[in-house]
Design a protein around this motif. Structure first.
Motif, PDB file in Angstrom:
ATOM      1  N   LYS A 111       0.849  -1.194   0.000  1.00  0.00           N
ATOM      2  CA  LYS A 111       0.000   0.000   0.000  1.00  0.00           C
ATOM      3  C   LYS A 111       0.886   1.246   0.000  1.00  0.00           C
ATOM      4  N   VAL A 112       0.803   1.982  -1.100  1.00  0.00           N
ATOM      5  CA  VAL A 112       1.617   3.198  -1.250  1.00  0.00           C
ATOM      6  C   VAL A 112       0.683   4.405  -1.276  1.00  0.00           C
ATOM      7  N   ILE A 113       0.925   5.377  -0.425  1.00  0.00           N
ATOM      8  CA  ILE A 113       0.120   6.614  -0.477  1.00  0.00           C
ATOM      9  C   ILE A 113       1.010   7.768  -0.942  1.00  0.00           C
ATOM     10  N   VAL A 114       0.558   8.414  -2.013  1.00  0.00           N
ATOM     11  CA  VAL A 114       1.292   9.541  -2.602  1.00  0.00           C
ATOM     12  C   VAL A 114       0.557  10.815  -2.201  1.00  0.00           C
ATOM     13  N   THR A 115       1.281  11.783  -1.629  1.00  0.00           N
ATOM     14  CA  THR A 115       0.583  12.936  -1.041  1.00  0.00           C
ATOM     15  C   THR A 115       0.188  14.014  -2.049  1.00  0.00           C
ATOM     16  N   LEU A 157       2.303  -1.141 -10.572  1.00  0.00           N
ATOM     17  CA  LEU A 157       3.211  -1.895  -9.697  1.00  0.00           C
ATOM     18  C   LEU A 157       2.688  -2.124  -8.287  1.00  0.00           C
ATOM     19  N   PHE A 158       1.990  -1.102  -7.745  1.00  0.00           N
ATOM     20  CA  PHE A 158       1.633  -1.166  -6.326  1.00  0.00           C
ATOM     21  C   PHE A 158       0.135  -0.942  -6.117  1.00  0.00           C
ATOM     22  N   ASP A 159      -0.298  -1.166  -4.873  1.00  0.00           N
ATOM     23  CA  ASP A 159      -1.661  -0.807  -4.477  1.00  0.00           C
ATOM     24  C   ASP A 159      -1.584   0.665  -4.056  1.00  0.00           C
ATOM     25  N   VAL A 160      -1.734   1.539  -5.051  1.00  0.00           N
ATOM     26  CA  VAL A 160      -1.407   2.941  -4.796  1.00  0.00           C
ATOM     27  C   VAL A 160      -2.643   3.820  -4.584  1.00  0.00           C
ATOM     28  N   GLU A 161      -2.523   4.767  -3.660  1.00  0.00           N
ATOM     29  CA  GLU A 161      -3.571   5.759  -3.430  1.00  0.00           C
ATOM     30  C   GLU A 161      -2.994   7.108  -3.841  1.00  0.00           C
ATOM     31  N   LEU A 162      -3.587   7.689  -4.875  1.00  0.00           N
ATOM     32  CA  LEU A 162      -3.056   8.944  -5.425  1.00  0.00           C
ATOM     33  C   LEU A 162      -3.862  10.132  -4.912  1.00  0.00           C
ATOM     34  N   ASN A 163      -3.314  11.311  -5.107  1.00  0.00           N
ATOM     35  CA  ASN A 163      -4.028  12.521  -4.687  1.00  0.00           C
ATOM     36  C   ASN A 163      -4.371  13.341  -5.933  1.00  0.00           C
ATOM     37  N   SER A 164      -5.461  12.970  -6.587  1.00  0.00           N
ATOM     38  CA  SER A 164      -5.775  13.628  -7.858  1.00  0.00           C
ATOM     39  C   SER A 164      -6.173  15.091  -7.646  1.00  0.00           C
ATOM     40  N   SER A 165      -6.666  15.446  -6.446  1.00  0.00           N
ATOM     41  CA  SER A 165      -7.042  16.846  -6.194  1.00  0.00           C
ATOM     42  C   SER A 165      -5.803  17.729  -6.055  1.00  0.00           C
ATOM     43  N   ASP A 166      -4.677  17.117  -5.682  1.00  0.00           N
ATOM     44  CA  ASP A 166      -3.404  17.827  -5.492  1.00  0.00           C
ATOM     45  C   ASP A 166      -3.438  18.855  -4.368  1.00  0.00           C
ATOM     46  N   VAL A 167      -4.465  18.792  -3.527  1.00  0.00           N
ATOM     47  CA  VAL A 167      -4.486  19.702  -2.365  1.00  0.00           C
ATOM     48  C   VAL A 167      -3.536  19.119  -1.308  1.00  0.00           C
ATOM     49  N   ASP A 223       2.011   1.172   3.735  1.00  0.00           N
ATOM     50  CA  ASP A 223       3.330   0.550   3.933  1.00  0.00           C
ATOM     51  C   ASP A 223       4.417   1.532   3.515  1.00  0.00           C
ATOM     52  N   VAL A 224       4.077   2.314   2.481  1.00  0.00           N
ATOM     53  CA  VAL A 224       5.053   3.269   1.938  1.00  0.00           C
ATOM     54  C   VAL A 224       4.360   4.618   1.768  1.00  0.00           C
ATOM     55  N   LEU A 225       4.981   5.663   2.297  1.00  0.00           N
ATOM     56  CA  LEU A 225       4.451   7.017   2.121  1.00  0.00           C
ATOM     57  C   LEU A 225       5.373   7.762   1.151  1.00  0.00           C
ATOM     58  N   VAL A 226       4.760   8.446   0.179  1.00  0.00           N
ATOM     59  CA  VAL A 226       5.553   9.230  -0.786  1.00  0.00           C
ATOM     60  C   VAL A 226       5.197  10.715  -0.594  1.00  0.00           C
ATOM     61  N   PRO A 227       5.931  11.403   0.266  1.00  0.00           N
ATOM     62  CA  PRO A 227       5.651  12.826   0.490  1.00  0.00           C
ATOM     63  C   PRO A 227       6.499  13.726  -0.416  1.00  0.00           C
ATOM     64  N   THR A 228       6.246  15.023  -0.316  1.00  0.00           N
ATOM     65  CA  THR A 228       7.045  16.022  -1.029  1.00  0.00           C
ATOM     66  C   THR A 228       7.417  17.117  -0.041  1.00  0.00           C
ATOM     67  N   VAL A 229       8.077  18.121  -0.561  1.00  0.00           N
ATOM     68  CA  VAL A 229       8.546  19.226   0.278  1.00  0.00           C
ATOM     69  C   VAL A 229       7.402  19.913   1.039  1.00  0.00           C
ATOM     70  N   THR A 230       6.173  19.816   0.535  1.00  0.00           N
ATOM     71  CA  THR A 230       5.059  20.515   1.177  1.00  0.00           C
ATOM     72  C   THR A 230       4.446  19.739   2.354  1.00  0.00           C
ATOM     73  N   ASP A 231       4.964  18.546   2.629  1.00  0.00           N
ATOM     74  CA  ASP A 231       4.395  17.732   3.718  1.00  0.00           C
ATOM     75  C   ASP A 231       5.363  17.679   4.893  1.00  0.00           C
ATOM     76  N   ARG A 237       6.915   1.309   6.625  1.00  0.00           N
ATOM     77  CA  ARG A 237       8.320   0.885   6.646  1.00  0.00           C
ATOM     78  C   ARG A 237       9.221   1.786   5.814  1.00  0.00           C
ATOM     79  N   LEU A 238       8.590   2.526   4.876  1.00  0.00           N
ATOM     80  CA  LEU A 238       9.424   3.333   3.982  1.00  0.00           C
ATOM     81  C   LEU A 238       8.772   4.687   3.719  1.00  0.00           C
TER      82      LEU A 238
END
Ligand code: 8YV
Length: 328
Positions: free
Chosen positions: A7-11, A25-35, A50-58, A73-74
């Motif tokens: 489970k990958v969450i992209v912010t 590739l993954f069970d991904v949750e995207l942020n289509s609103s981009d808020v 399981d995996v968080l994909v943040p950016t500079v704004t988080d 874990r990542l």
């Protein structure tokens, strides 16, 4: 764990090819609103993935990490800088942190040079003059800026981006000087004809242009404070494409207002997207909205790096771009 069950969450919204590949590739949750997510939303995400994909704004601080689930874990940062993440807390909780170095080096260095040219050569003043219909013909004394060629450039932080700035600066006839925790390898210094200054104070007082290219860490927070800004030459320019926190923004505004330095080109701010209210009113500054790495190529390459880091980690290996507290 099989990749598809990870489970990958992209912010934030990422370029379409990156999101498509992640979804394959993954069970991904995207942020289509981009808020941008709130602290609560980030904590909720951290508790469910399981995996968080943040950016500079988080801001992934102790509060968010305290609410992370055992499954997290990542943290695979989409970005080179990791100052938005409490890496020490993450690592002490057994969470691996990765970033995306290398792929945005050239674009960020290009933008640094763009600012180094734009401020002394009054690029934005010229554009505004045209837009306002104030161009009534060439005159010998109109729109005079300052020459770049032959001047001294002082680079603070001689990592990948600092060196890429130095390579470009040589082509513009600038003399390269730098301050870094330690000198670069002799063959690199020789190629760039770069002079090392152990003392930042001494370097600052002799440079015509100063470029900030170091990361924001506790050691570099407000590195350029009011005392150091006063050391700079009155006709010197300051450029920052790294992190706003490296410069005391209020002190910078005062230094420019007082004529202690000649001007500044900034792509980053201390409290983005806010900036010191008087910054926008200064005539001799060029301000950009944190777009140093904003090319399609950089952002796709960054996404690919994130994917490689996740894949390698999920497959049970050490990801290539692991960040350790000792590196900061
Ligand atoms: C990124 C940056 O786009 O990578 C960095 O450190 O400063 C930016 O150019 C941003 O950080 C994305 O997280």
């Amino acid at each position: 764990m099989p990749r598809k069950q990870t489970k990958v969450i992209v912010t934030r919204k990422l370029p379409a090819p990156v999101e498509k590949r992640m979804a394959e590739l993954f069970d991904v949750e995207l942020n289509s609103s981009d808020v941008a997510m709130t602290t609560d939303q980030l904590a909720d995400a951290a508790s469910r993935c399981d995996v968080l994909v943040p950016t500079v704004t988080d801001k992934i601080d102790g509060r968010v990490l305290a609410r992370a689930g055992d499954n997290l874990r990542l943290i695979a940062q989409f970005g080179a800088g990791v100052d938005n993440i409490d890496v020490q807390s993450a690592v002490s909780r057994g969470i691996t942190v990765t970033n995306t170095p290398g792929v945005l080096t050239e674009d960020t260095a290009d933008m640094t040079l763009a600012l180094m040219l734009a401020v002394p050569r009054r690029l934005v003043d010229g554009v505004k003059a045209i837009e306002d219909g104030r161009f009534s013909g060439w005159t010998p004394t109109w729109m005079l800026g300052r020459r770049i060629h032959g001047k001294r450039l002082g680079i603070i932080g001689m990592g990948r981006i600092g060196q890429a700035v130095a390579r470009r600066a040589r082509a513009f006839g600038l003399q390269v000087h730098y301050h870094n925790r330690k000198p670069v390898l002799p063959q690199i210094a020789e190629k760039l004809e770069a002079t090392y200054w152990e003392s930042l104070d001494q370097m600052l007082s002799r440079m015509d242009i100063v470029s900030v290219n170091c990361p924001h860490t506790p050691a570099t927070y407000h590195l350029l404070n009011s005392r150091r800004l006063k050391l700079m030459k009155r006709d010197a320019y300051l450029v920052n494409t790294s992190r706003g926190e490296v410069i005391d923004e209020t002190a910078l505004v005062r230094a420019i207002e007082a004529g202690d330095i000649a001007g500044a080109g900034l792509d980053v701010y201390e409290r983005e997207p806010e900036m010191h209210p008087r910054l926008r009113e200064l005539p001799n500054v060029v301000l950009l909205p944190h777009m140093g790495s904003a090319t399609l190529e950089s952002r796709i390459d960054m996404g690919e790096k994130v994917i490689i880091n996740i894949k390698t980690f999920v497959d049970g290996h050490r990801p290539p771009d692991r960040v350790l507290p000792a590196m900061l």
